[in-house]
Design a protein around this motif. Sequence first.
Motif, PDB file in Angstrom:
ATOM      1  N   ARG A 217      58.716  28.062   7.811  1.00 13.16           N
ATOM      2  CA  ARG A 217      57.867  26.878   7.912  1.00 13.16           C
ATOM      3  C   ARG A 217      57.664  26.240   6.535  1.00 13.16           C
ATOM      4  N   LEU A 218      57.497  27.067   5.517  1.00 16.18           N
ATOM      5  CA  LEU A 218      57.303  26.553   4.158  1.00 16.18           C
ATOM      6  C   LEU A 218      58.565  25.849   3.658  1.00 16.18           C
ATOM      7  N   LEU A 219      59.718  26.439   3.936  1.00 17.82           N
ATOM      8  CA  LEU A 219      60.974  25.828   3.500  1.00 17.82           C
ATOM      9  C   LEU A 219      61.225  24.502   4.214  1.00 17.82           C
ATOM     10  N   LEU A 220      60.832  24.425   5.473  1.00 15.52           N
ATOM     11  CA  LEU A 220      60.995  23.170   6.212  1.00 15.52           C
ATOM     12  C   LEU A 220      60.100  22.074   5.638  1.00 15.52           C
ATOM     13  N   ARG A 221      58.941  22.461   5.108  1.00 14.44           N
ATOM     14  CA  ARG A 221      58.081  21.460   4.454  1.00 14.44           C
ATOM     15  C   ARG A 221      58.799  20.883   3.244  1.00 14.44           C
ATOM     16  N   LEU A 222      59.474  21.722   2.478  1.00 12.44           N
ATOM     17  CA  LEU A 222      60.222  21.240   1.318  1.00 12.44           C
ATOM     18  C   LEU A 222      61.310  20.251   1.740  1.00 12.44           C
ATOM     19  N   ALA A 223      61.961  20.546   2.848  1.00  8.65           N
ATOM     20  CA  ALA A 223      63.052  19.684   3.309  1.00  8.65           C
ATOM     21  C   ALA A 223      62.564  18.281   3.649  1.00  8.65           C
ATOM     22  N   THR A 224      61.318  18.158   4.137  1.00 12.09           N
ATOM     23  CA  THR A 224      60.819  16.837   4.541  1.00 12.09           C
ATOM     24  C   THR A 224      60.608  15.916   3.334  1.00 12.09           C
ATOM     25  N   LEU A 225      60.500  16.476   2.136  1.00 12.42           N
ATOM     26  CA  LEU A 225      60.328  15.640   0.946  1.00 12.42           C
ATOM     27  C   LEU A 225      61.553  14.759   0.686  1.00 12.42           C
ATOM     28  N   LYS A 226      62.699  15.167   1.217  1.00 12.50           N
ATOM     29  CA  LYS A 226      63.925  14.387   1.010  1.00 12.50           C
ATOM     30  C   LYS A 226      63.899  13.066   1.768  1.00 12.50           C
ATOM     31  N   LYS A 227      62.923  12.878   2.653  1.00 11.37           N
ATOM     32  CA  LYS A 227      62.796  11.610   3.362  1.00 11.37           C
ATOM     33  C   LYS A 227      62.179  10.527   2.474  1.00 11.37           C
ATOM     34  N   LEU A 228      61.589  10.933   1.356  1.00 10.05           N
ATOM     35  CA  LEU A 228      60.885   9.987   0.500  1.00 10.05           C
ATOM     36  C   LEU A 228      61.846   9.302  -0.464  1.00 10.05           C
ATOM     37  N   ASN A 229      61.700   8.007  -0.602  1.00  7.44           N
ATOM     38  CA  ASN A 229      62.488   7.212  -1.529  1.00  7.44           C
ATOM     39  C   ASN A 229      61.774   7.206  -2.875  1.00  7.44           C
TER      40      ASN A 229
END
Length: 299
Positions: A230-242
């Motif tokens: 779950r923690l690693l998936l939170r990190l992955a969502t940061l890649k959506k930010l420009n």
Amino acid sequence: DTLLIQSLSRLLLDTFEWVTTRRGNNAFCLLEPEVQTVLLQRSWFDVFCLGMSQCAKSLSLNTLLASLNLKYQARVSHLGGGIREKKCALINEQLFHLQCFIGECERLKITTLEYAYMRLLALLDPDSLSHNYFVQSQTAMAHQFSTETAESLAVAQRALAHKDQVQSFRTLACIELKAAALGKKSNSRRGTSYTGFDSKSPDSESSSSSSSSNTSSRDGGAVDPERMERLLLRLATLKKLNVSLMEELFFNEAIGNVQIDSIIPSIINKNSSNITDSGSENAYDNVKKEVESANNNNN
């Protein structure tokens, strides 16, 4: 408005200080300056976002983001209707992704220790070195290997040679994060040695009380075997930010048109030269000076 700008600027400075000093983490400081530069240029906003999420309550983040959005809309109000609407829509989408990220982090009750290792994982991305080498090689070919581009390519090649070292540090950080997520002490002495850090930075005072409550709220409770994922998936969502859009939103008033990644090489080089045998560091002052210098040059 002044308080808003000061809060964001302070968090940015604290983020750079955590990254570039041994009080922050040992792993990053063991790398060569050219490697540090590439990694920080590619990941500074991810690390900043994690610090912002950690301090969300003390920053009154929902109010802060709403205020930033209003100020941004006022700043682009002079643009033509179509352009203005498009920019505002993009910013609204980016803020939605950011608020979702912060909301999920709050729901997970991430501890200071987990936040620190997540920042380290975001920072130690070996793919950043490969991408940097690709960009520099393309630039060099486009300019027929001019002196300047050839030198930049040579630096990128030297940095790329440390990819395995960065990957090994990241693996150790991942091991430590898993141990922290499961509420265990790591069995890896090497992990403690190479990835040691001050988990309370940035903004330790404001975040320590909330993080302590997060830690205690999990004590004695059932261990979530999927917490690491779950923690690693939170990190992955940061890649959506420009990063470019968010940098304009957060720091345009604080530092003007200065691109933050453009001052990172000077910050890294000055900080490396200021680390003495006694361990004294002036990273915080270096960041402030570089931002002020770049802003004055633009003016």
